[in-house]
Design a protein around this motif. Structure first.
Motif, short mmCIF file in Angstrom:
data_model
loop_
_atom_site.label_atom_id
_atom_site.label_comp_id
_atom_site.label_asym_id
_atom_site.label_seq_id
_atom_site.Cartn_x
_atom_site.Cartn_y
_atom_site.Cartn_z
N VAL A 53 0.84 -1.20 0.00
CA VAL A 53 0.00 0.00 0.00
C VAL A 53 0.88 1.25 0.00
CG1 VAL A 53 -1.71 1.32 1.31
CG2 VAL A 53 -1.98 -1.15 1.06
N LEU A 54 1.95 1.22 0.75
CA LEU A 54 2.90 2.34 0.77
C LEU A 54 3.55 2.50 -0.60
CD1 LEU A 54 4.28 4.52 2.46
CD2 LEU A 54 5.94 2.79 3.18
N LEU A 55 3.92 1.40 -1.22
CA LEU A 55 4.48 1.43 -2.57
C LEU A 55 3.47 2.02 -3.56
CD1 LEU A 55 6.70 0.70 -4.64
CD2 LEU A 55 5.72 -1.61 -4.70
N ALA A 56 2.21 1.63 -3.43
CA ALA A 56 1.17 2.15 -4.31
C ALA A 56 1.01 3.65 -4.12
CB ALA A 56 -0.15 1.43 -4.04
N ARG A 57 1.05 4.11 -2.88
CA ARG A 57 0.96 5.55 -2.62
C ARG A 57 2.10 6.28 -3.29
NH1 ARG A 57 3.48 8.99 0.83
NH2 ARG A 57 2.33 10.84 1.44
N HIS A 58 3.30 5.74 -3.17
CA HIS A 58 4.46 6.39 -3.78
C HIS A 58 4.32 6.39 -5.31
CE1 HIS A 58 8.45 8.12 -3.69
NE2 HIS A 58 8.66 7.44 -4.79
N ALA A 59 3.83 5.32 -5.87
CA ALA A 59 3.63 5.25 -7.32
C ALA A 59 2.60 6.30 -7.77
CB ALA A 59 3.18 3.85 -7.74
N GLN A 60 1.54 6.49 -6.98
CA GLN A 60 0.55 7.51 -7.32
C GLN A 60 1.21 8.90 -7.36
OE1 GLN A 60 -2.48 6.88 -4.28
NE2 GLN A 60 -3.88 6.16 -5.85
N ILE A 61 2.01 9.19 -6.36
CA ILE A 61 2.70 10.49 -6.31
C ILE A 61 3.65 10.62 -7.48
CG2 ILE A 61 4.36 11.86 -4.98
CD1 ILE A 61 3.05 10.58 -2.43
N GLN A 62 4.39 9.57 -7.78
CA GLN A 62 5.35 9.59 -8.88
C GLN A 62 4.66 9.87 -10.21
OE1 GLN A 62 8.76 9.13 -8.53
NE2 GLN A 62 8.94 9.64 -10.69
N VAL A 63 3.58 9.18 -10.49
CA VAL A 63 2.87 9.36 -11.75
C VAL A 63 2.26 10.76 -11.83
CG1 VAL A 63 0.90 8.55 -13.14
CG2 VAL A 63 2.46 6.90 -12.10
N HIS A 64 1.73 11.24 -10.70
CA HIS A 64 1.18 12.60 -10.67
C HIS A 64 2.26 13.62 -11.05
CE1 HIS A 64 -1.04 16.09 -9.28
NE2 HIS A 64 0.01 16.42 -8.56
N HIS A 65 3.45 13.48 -10.50
CA HIS A 65 4.53 14.42 -10.81
C HIS A 65 5.00 14.27 -12.26
CE1 HIS A 65 4.90 16.47 -7.03
NE2 HIS A 65 4.80 15.31 -6.41
N GLU A 66 5.02 13.07 -12.77
CA GLU A 66 5.38 12.88 -14.18
C GLU A 66 4.38 13.57 -15.09
OE1 GLU A 66 6.33 8.88 -15.40
OE2 GLU A 66 7.31 8.48 -13.48
N MET A 67 3.10 13.53 -14.72
CA MET A 67 2.09 14.24 -15.52
C MET A 67 2.32 15.75 -15.47
SD MET A 67 -1.55 12.20 -15.29
CE MET A 67 -1.85 12.54 -13.59
N ARG A 68 2.67 16.26 -14.29
CA ARG A 68 2.96 17.70 -14.18
C ARG A 68 4.14 18.09 -15.06
NH1 ARG A 68 4.07 19.04 -8.35
NH2 ARG A 68 5.01 20.82 -9.38
N VAL A 69 5.17 17.27 -15.07
CA VAL A 69 6.35 17.55 -15.90
C VAL A 69 5.98 17.53 -17.38
CG1 VAL A 69 8.59 16.61 -16.63
CG2 VAL A 69 8.03 16.75 -14.20
N ALA A 70 5.24 16.52 -17.80
CA ALA A 70 4.85 16.42 -19.21
C ALA A 70 3.95 17.59 -19.61
CB ALA A 70 4.15 15.09 -19.48
N ARG A 71 3.04 17.99 -18.74
CA ARG A 71 2.17 19.14 -19.04
C ARG A 71 2.98 20.43 -19.16
NH1 ARG A 71 -2.11 16.86 -15.04
NH2 ARG A 71 -3.53 15.85 -16.49
N THR A 72 3.92 20.61 -18.26
CA THR A 72 4.78 21.81 -18.33
C THR A 72 5.59 21.80 -19.62
OG1 THR A 72 4.92 21.95 -15.93
CG2 THR A 72 6.65 23.06 -17.19
#
Length: 126
Positions: A53-72
């Motif tokens: 569950v902790l790994l899943a939380r970190h993956a969610q955060i990671q993907v969210h930040h990757e989307m921010r980078v790609a949008r920028t």
């Protein structure tokens, strides 16, 4: 006695690399898939290995930040790439690439959310 068949309804966003929840070894397949979504240095941390569950939380955060980078990158491509000497054809290709990446990341984010929900439900059931 005949045992009724039970089916687990999974989301259309469920990743094909992860076994359905409740099936044999599904948590291990989920953790393996999630580890592929985070930087390699994180995948080896004991807390993330022991707690899916902790790994899943970190993956969610990671993907969210990757989307921010790609949008920028997408939003700034037209203004910044010409100053770097990129020809218009490269800029257009780059814009299409970032747009495709954002769509892929949105799908991955939905998949991570589905896996996270299943992991949390599994942990709550213990």
């Amino acid at each position: 006695m005949i045992m009724p068949l039970t089916t687990t309804r999974i989301s259309p966003d469920w990743p094909c690399q992860v076994k359905p929840p409740g099936s044999y070894d599904w948590e291990r397949s989920a953790a393996k898939w999630l580890r592929e979504l985070v930087p390699a240095r994180y995948a080896g941390y004991p807390a993330l290995i022991r707690h899916p569950v902790l790994l899943a939380r970190h993956a969610q955060i990671q993907v969210h930040h990757e989307m921010r980078v790609a949008r920028t990158a997408l939003q700034t491509a037209r203004s910044e790439l010409p100053t770097l000497g990129m020809p218009e054809s490269v800029i257009e290709h780059t814009i299409k690439m970032y747009a495709a990446e954002i769509r892929q990341l949105q799908y991955i984010a939905r998949s991570v959310r589905a896996v996270t929900e299943a992991l949390v439900a599994q942990a709550a059931g213990r």
